[in-house]
Write an enzyme that holds these catalytic residues in place. Structure first.
Site, short mmCIF file in Angstrom:
data_model
loop_
_atom_site.label_atom_id
_atom_site.label_comp_id
_atom_site.label_asym_id
_atom_site.label_seq_id
_atom_site.Cartn_x
_atom_site.Cartn_y
_atom_site.Cartn_z
N ASN A 106 43.63 23.78 -1.80
CA ASN A 106 44.08 22.63 -1.01
C ASN A 106 44.21 21.35 -1.83
O ASN A 106 44.74 20.37 -1.35
CB ASN A 106 43.11 22.39 0.16
N ARG A 109 0.81 -1.22 0.00
CA ARG A 109 0.00 0.00 0.00
C ARG A 109 0.84 1.27 0.00
O ARG A 109 0.33 2.36 -0.20
CB ARG A 109 -0.96 -0.03 1.22
C1 UD1 Z 1 -1.75 -6.41 10.97
C2 UD1 Z 1 -2.74 -7.37 11.70
C3 UD1 Z 1 -3.94 -6.55 12.09
C4 UD1 Z 1 -3.54 -5.38 12.97
C5 UD1 Z 1 -2.47 -4.53 12.28
C6 UD1 Z 1 -1.91 -3.53 13.27
C7 UD1 Z 1 -2.52 -9.61 10.72
C8 UD1 Z 1 -3.07 -10.59 9.79
N1 UD1 Z 1 -3.11 -8.43 10.80
O1 UD1 Z 1 -2.41 -5.98 9.79
O2 UD1 Z 1 -4.88 -7.38 12.81
O3 UD1 Z 1 -4.68 -4.60 13.29
O4 UD1 Z 1 -1.38 -5.35 11.82
O5 UD1 Z 1 -1.02 -2.66 12.68
O6 UD1 Z 1 -1.53 -9.90 11.38
N2 UD1 Z 1 5.05 -8.98 7.65
C9 UD1 Z 1 6.04 -9.93 7.55
N3 UD1 Z 1 5.83 -11.01 6.74
C10 UD1 Z 1 4.68 -11.18 6.05
C11 UD1 Z 1 3.67 -10.22 6.18
C12 UD1 Z 1 3.88 -9.13 7.00
O7 UD1 Z 1 7.11 -9.81 8.16
O8 UD1 Z 1 4.57 -12.19 5.34
C13 UD1 Z 1 5.30 -7.80 8.50
C14 UD1 Z 1 5.18 -6.52 7.71
O9 UD1 Z 1 6.44 -6.16 7.16
C15 UD1 Z 1 4.69 -5.52 8.75
C16 UD1 Z 1 3.97 -6.38 9.78
O10 UD1 Z 1 4.33 -7.71 9.50
O11 UD1 Z 1 5.77 -4.84 9.38
C17 UD1 Z 1 2.45 -6.22 9.66
O12 UD1 Z 1 2.04 -6.54 8.35
P1 UD1 Z 1 0.98 -5.65 7.59
O13 UD1 Z 1 0.80 -6.18 6.23
O14 UD1 Z 1 1.28 -4.22 7.75
O15 UD1 Z 1 -0.32 -6.04 8.45
P2 UD1 Z 1 -1.66 -5.23 8.57
O16 UD1 Z 1 -2.49 -5.45 7.36
O17 UD1 Z 1 -1.37 -3.83 8.95
CA CA Z 2 0.46 -2.61 9.17
#
Ligand code: UD1
Ligand code: CA
Length: 467
Positions: free
Chosen positions: A388, A15
């Site tokens: 210099n 995103r």
């Molecule tokens: C996630 C939570 C959501 C919560 C929100 C809070 C899940 C499914 N959802 O959603 O409930 O409200 O965070 O901010 O967990 N990442 C990895 N490996 C992956 C996928 C993600 O390391 O395969 C890391 C991303 O880099 C990121 C973090 O996990 O730093 C969260 O992932 P993101 O995709 O931002 O989750 P949200 O959709 O925000």
């Molecule tokens: Ca997030």
């Protein structure tokens, strides 16, 4: 039980719509991830695992100063899958209490997390999560509770029904758990959701079904748990940090005339009586002592500015130490390795680099002082240049005390000038000048009487007469 922190930082951040991995985006002088790691290190000096994947070659080197261990998740199949990737490292550590945080939440209030951790350790629950009461819950996983109020599960916005979307109690993505209680449950995760990923949040429903439900700790300041998912949220999070930093400096006796335009990075240190005008940027480990005034649109990076120094408009100072009582600018540029004593004046269009300037040295106009040492009380005239660089090597220029350098002088380095010497205006100094001597290299001036009159007459003769 041993304590471990896991940071999830493997995602691409779709995103953000950026070629740069999300956690590599800038966050007030560092990246989002570095800011978070720095802050986590204030509450935890034990094992710190960071799950990396997207652009891992760029993310992993950032971990080194924080003694954090990269765990490669390849491919990235969701937050649950990210924790699975930590399995081998966790079994090597042995049974432990884990704090797991998302890598995209750099504002996390770590003192509160520390307090929650202690509560978690004292209780027997298999998992605790942090719950946020959000006026606008868009984008977050909603917390589902049963009639008795126990946590039953978390549903992601994209998988939620309309009534579930109106729930305003959401998941911060921050969890405390004991590794033996949770690692086994990861085998139960399925990808039957809109994103086709292994959701870590599904563990919460598993626990609910097993009769040992998770508990939720209410966050006292939900905004600080915000995850950065878009460019707009990045700017919002930076704005919040910026505002909290300027506010805390104002509370500590710093005058900030136009705080919404002032940029003070987290490593900055200011003493009471400092006065900052509009558009001032203080970056890196910059330190300003008492009563330093910085006028509009000056940028200081990694500088230490002594008491009472005035930095006028539009200066760029880097890696500079000076003061007390200096007057710098307007339009002055000091570079790495500039060290100036007390009462030094550097005026407009003066550039310094690796320059050591004694007390009361003045260079008020249009000069370049590089690889230079200038003794105290010396005066550098307008247009003085240290030559210099010979195209291959840099050479030093060393001026003694109370040297008077006339305007438009070039010092062809390496060259030395003794105390109290004078350099006549327009001189190209190629040889050392002894103390108390005058050096002058100037072709003698010639006067040709009536020359202009004769030139005018010549051009009159040549011009056609239009009258
Ligand atoms: C996630 C939570 C959501 C919560 C929100 C809070 C899940 C499914 N959802 O959603 O409930 O409200 O965070 O901010 O967990 N990442 C990895 N490996 C992956 C996928 C993600 O390391 O395969 C890391 C991303 O880099 C990121 C973090 O996990 O730093 C969260 O992932 P993101 O995709 O931002 O989750 P949200 O959709 O925000
Ligand atoms: Ca997030």
């Amino acid at each position: 039980m041993k304590r471990v922190i896991i940071v999830l930082a493997a995602g691409q951040g779709t995103r953000m719509k950026s070629p740069r991995a999300k956690v590599l985006h800038p966050f007030m002088g560092r990246t989002i991830l570095e800011h978070l790691l720095e802050s986590l290190r204030t509450i935890h000096d034990g094992p710190l695992l960071v799950v990396v994947g997207h652009q891992a070659n760029l993310v992993a080197p950032l971990l080194v100063p924080f003694k954090a261990v990269p765990i490669l998740q390849e491919p990235q199949q969701g937050t649950g899958h990210a924790l699975m990737a930590c399995g081998p490292a966790l079994s090597e550590i042995g049974p432990c209490e884990v704090l797991l945080v998302p890598g995209d939440a750099p504002l996390l209030p770590v003192p509160e997390l520390d307090a929650f951790w202690n509560i978690f350790s004292a209780q027997g629950h298999p998992l605790a999560l942090v719950a946020l009461e959000m006026a606008n819950p868009t984008g977050y996983g909603r917390i589902l509770r049963n009639a008795a109020g126990a946590v039953e599960g978390i549903v992601e916005e994209r998988d939620a029904t309309q009534p579930q979307r109106s729930i305003r109690e959401v998941n911060a993505g921050v969890y405390f758990f004991r590794s033996p209680d949770i690692l086994g449950l990861l085998d139960e995760l399925r990808t039957n959701n809109v994103q086709g990923e292994y959701y870590l949040t599904d563990v919460v429903a598993e626990l609910g079904r097993s009769g040992r439900p998770a508990v939720a700790f209410p966050a006292s300041a939900p905004d600080l748990y915000m995850g950065i998912n878009s460019q707009e949220e990045l700017a919002l999070a930076i704005g919040r940090l910026r505002q909290s930093l300027t506010r805390s400096w104002m509370a500590a006796g710093v005058t900030i005339l136009d705080p919404s335009t002032v940029w003070l990075e987290p490593g900055v240190r200011l003493e009471p009586g400092v006065l900052l005008h509009s558009g001032v940027h203080l970056c890196g480990e910059t330190r300003l002592e008492r009563n330093v005034e910085v006028r509009p649109y000056s940028v200081l990076r990694s500088c230490h500015i002594g008491e009472g120094t005035l930095v006028r408009e539009h200066c760029v100072l880097e890696g500079t130490r000076c003061g007390p009582g200096c007057i710098i600018g307007p339009f002055c540029r000091t570079r790495e390795g500039t060290v100036a004593g007390a009462g030094v004046h550097l005026g407009n269009f003066v550039e310094t680099k690796k320059a050591s300037l004694g007390d009361r040295v003045k260079a008020n106009h249009l000069s370049y002082l590089g690889d230079a040492t200038v003794g105290e009380g010396s005066n550098i005239g307008a247009g003085t240049i240290t030559c210099n660089y010979d195209g291959v090597n840099k050479h030093p220029t060393v001026l003694g005390e109370r040297v008077f350098v006339g305007s438009d002088t070039q010092f062809v380095a390496p060259v030395k000038v003794g105390d109290d010497a004078y350099i006549g205006a327009g001189t190209t100094v190629t040889k050392d000048v002894p103390a108390l001597a005058l050096a002058i290299s100037r072709s003698p001036q010639k006067i040709v009487e009536g020359w202009a009159e004769r030139k005018r007459a010549r051009s009159r003769d040549r011009k056609p007469d239009h009258a």
